[in-house]
Design a protein around this motif. Structure first.
Motif, short mmCIF file in Angstrom:
data_model
loop_
_atom_site.label_atom_id
_atom_site.label_comp_id
_atom_site.label_asym_id
_atom_site.label_seq_id
_atom_site.Cartn_x
_atom_site.Cartn_y
_atom_site.Cartn_z
N LEU A 97 37.25 48.48 40.56
CA LEU A 97 37.97 47.55 41.22
C LEU A 97 38.77 46.49 40.30
O LEU A 97 39.83 46.12 41.07
CB LEU A 97 36.42 46.61 41.62
N ARG A 98 38.45 46.54 39.22
CA ARG A 98 39.46 46.00 38.27
C ARG A 98 40.93 46.67 38.47
O ARG A 98 41.96 45.98 38.22
CB ARG A 98 39.13 45.81 36.77
N LEU A 99 40.83 47.97 38.28
CA LEU A 99 41.90 48.91 38.33
C LEU A 99 42.71 48.47 39.76
O LEU A 99 44.14 48.43 39.82
CB LEU A 99 41.50 50.34 38.33
N MET A 100 41.91 48.42 40.97
CA MET A 100 42.65 48.33 42.19
C MET A 100 43.16 47.09 42.25
O MET A 100 44.36 46.80 42.72
CB MET A 100 41.53 48.37 43.26
N ILE A 101 42.73 46.04 41.66
CA ILE A 101 43.13 44.45 41.87
C ILE A 101 44.45 44.56 41.08
O ILE A 101 45.69 43.97 41.39
CB ILE A 101 42.10 43.59 41.38
N GLU A 102 44.18 44.76 39.83
CA GLU A 102 45.32 44.88 38.68
C GLU A 102 46.68 45.68 39.21
O GLU A 102 47.68 45.26 38.92
CB GLU A 102 44.97 45.40 37.33
N GLY A 103 46.17 46.84 40.06
CA GLY A 103 47.31 47.85 40.49
C GLY A 103 47.79 47.21 42.07
O GLY A 103 48.82 47.97 42.50
#
Length: 408
Positions: free
Chosen positions: A225-231
């Motif tokens: 989810l961190r990847l999704m939010i940061e991206g």
């Protein structure tokens, strides 16, 4: 093409499965296991759903199986899929196919006899594995075995093209990454998901909600989810989810582990953690995602400040076990309480009724309800004592009421 062998497991010997495969020509190479059953079987995971791919056309599949007394349901006939029912369990059977055209949501297909052509239309290499039902020999056309071993989730062919064929594959990519993959992600896949995030707006909100909740139900999806939010992947459809929500989610997961709560991850509660602590925002998002009324109510309750309470038990009594646990897990101060036992605590029933107040000398009317309420509140404040103490509380309340009336 590389090969491997699917390990033997009880799911491969379900009642009637060998006969089903025999009637569909598995021994002659006409039908193979495909997808999740092969992937999970190779990983030693439990296999719940069995899917078969076949060179046979749907009408021939139906004819062969119904002729043998096997129930067949045309669950996805326009896409070449029928479902056989064995011992009350479904087995999906899909004819090999190739996409003629796609619009990001649905595809026009033609049937094919080519296994590799069928594999080429699938999303990820680890989902394009086939296996002989009898021998377990695995056929791999796009490096799925190596990717599975390396815990690498990779699109088949050009990631952007795969996403253009079905925009939902963006969310599926991150769900599979959280379940089967290792970080860092495949660079080309991650870049394609970021670059094409706006295409998610073309999907129905039900499909988005389904994938998001499946992701949130995994043991710990925080890193993905961190990847999704940061991206910025979720920004087009859920702009309310920000980095602060990720911190709340990580804290929620940690608190549930510390509390030792013996319950599966609650995807809806995790969604609450990602959202701003605002019931109105929660209700808007629940409506946007077209969640069930039950899920909407849970979100609104979890994002509403709790009623005044002196103990965790009192909170459970006032809002119910599920809502109380949600509120305590979401709130750092509440979570410091020993909430583990609360999941098995049954709130008691107040042992008095209006008749008991009337029996103490109060005439029927609004005074009865008032005295019953004040007695109940003191009973709650004292920690839910037994019926004898509840009656003593009521007697004291009635005596005080009668004294105040005499003095007025």
């Amino acid at each position: 093409m590389t090969t491997a062998r699917l390990p033997d497991a009880p799911w491969r010997h379900r009642p009637g499965f060998d006969d089903l495969c025999a009637r569909l020509g598995a021994a002659e190479g006409e039908t193979r296991l495909v997808g999740g059953a092969v992937r999970d079987g190779l990983l030693g995971l439990d296999v719940a759903d069995i899917d078969l791919a076949t060179r046979l056309r749907p009408d021939e599949v139906t004819q062969r199986l119904t002729g043998a007394g096997i129930k067949v349901v045309p669950t996805g006939i326009t896409h070449g899929t029928v479902t056989a029912v064995l011992d009350h369990r479904p087995v999906e059977i899909t004819t090999l196919r190739s996409d003629v055209s796609t619009d990001g949501r649905r595809a026009t297909i033609v049937y094919t006899d080519d296994w590799q052509e069928d594999a080429a239309r699938r999303d990820f290499t680890i989902n394009a594995l086939y296996a002989d039902p009898a021998t377990g020999d695995v056929s791999d056309y796009f490096g799925g075995l190596k990717d599975l071993e390396a815990r690498r989730v990779r699109f088949i062919g050009d990631p952007a093209q795969r996403i253009a064929e079905d925009h939902l594959r963006i969310l599926r990519y991150f769900r599979f990454l959280a379940r089967f993959g290792a970080l860092p992600p495949d660079a080309a896949a991650y870049a394609a998901c970021r670059d094409n995030a706006n295409s998610l707006m073309a999907l129905s909100r039900e499909r988005i909600a389904d994938e998001l909740l499946k992701l949130l139900a995994l043991p710990d999806p925080s890193a993905v989810l961190r990847l999704m939010i940061e991206g910025g992947v979720l920004l087009p459809v859920l702009p309310e989810i920000e980095a602060a929500g990720l911190a709340r989610l990580e804290a929620l997961i940690a608190r549930q582990q510390q509390a030792g709560l013996d319950m599966p991850p609650a995807a809806v509660l995790r969604l609450c953690a990602l959202l701003p602590p605002d019931a109105d925002v929660g209700e808007q998002i629940a409506a946007r995602l077209k969640l069930s009324n039950k899920a909407r109510k849970r979100i609104v309750t979890a994002l509403t400040p709790p009623p005044a309470h002196a103990s965790a038990q009192e909170l459970v009594y006032r809002v119910g076990t599920e809502a109380a646990l949600d509120l305590m897990l979401l709130d750092r101060a509440e979570a410091s309480r020993n909430i583990g036992p609360l999941s098995h605590w049954n709130p008691p029933v107040f042992p008095l009724s209006g008749r008991d107040i009337i029996a103490l000398g109060i005439s029927a009317g609004p005074d009865v309800a008032k005295l019953l309420s004040t007695s109940k509140e003191q009973w709650i404040a004292e920690g839910f004592p037994d019926a004898n103490r509840a009656r003593a509380i009521a007697q004291a309340q009635v005596a005080e009421f009668l004294r105040s009336r005499q003095n007025s």
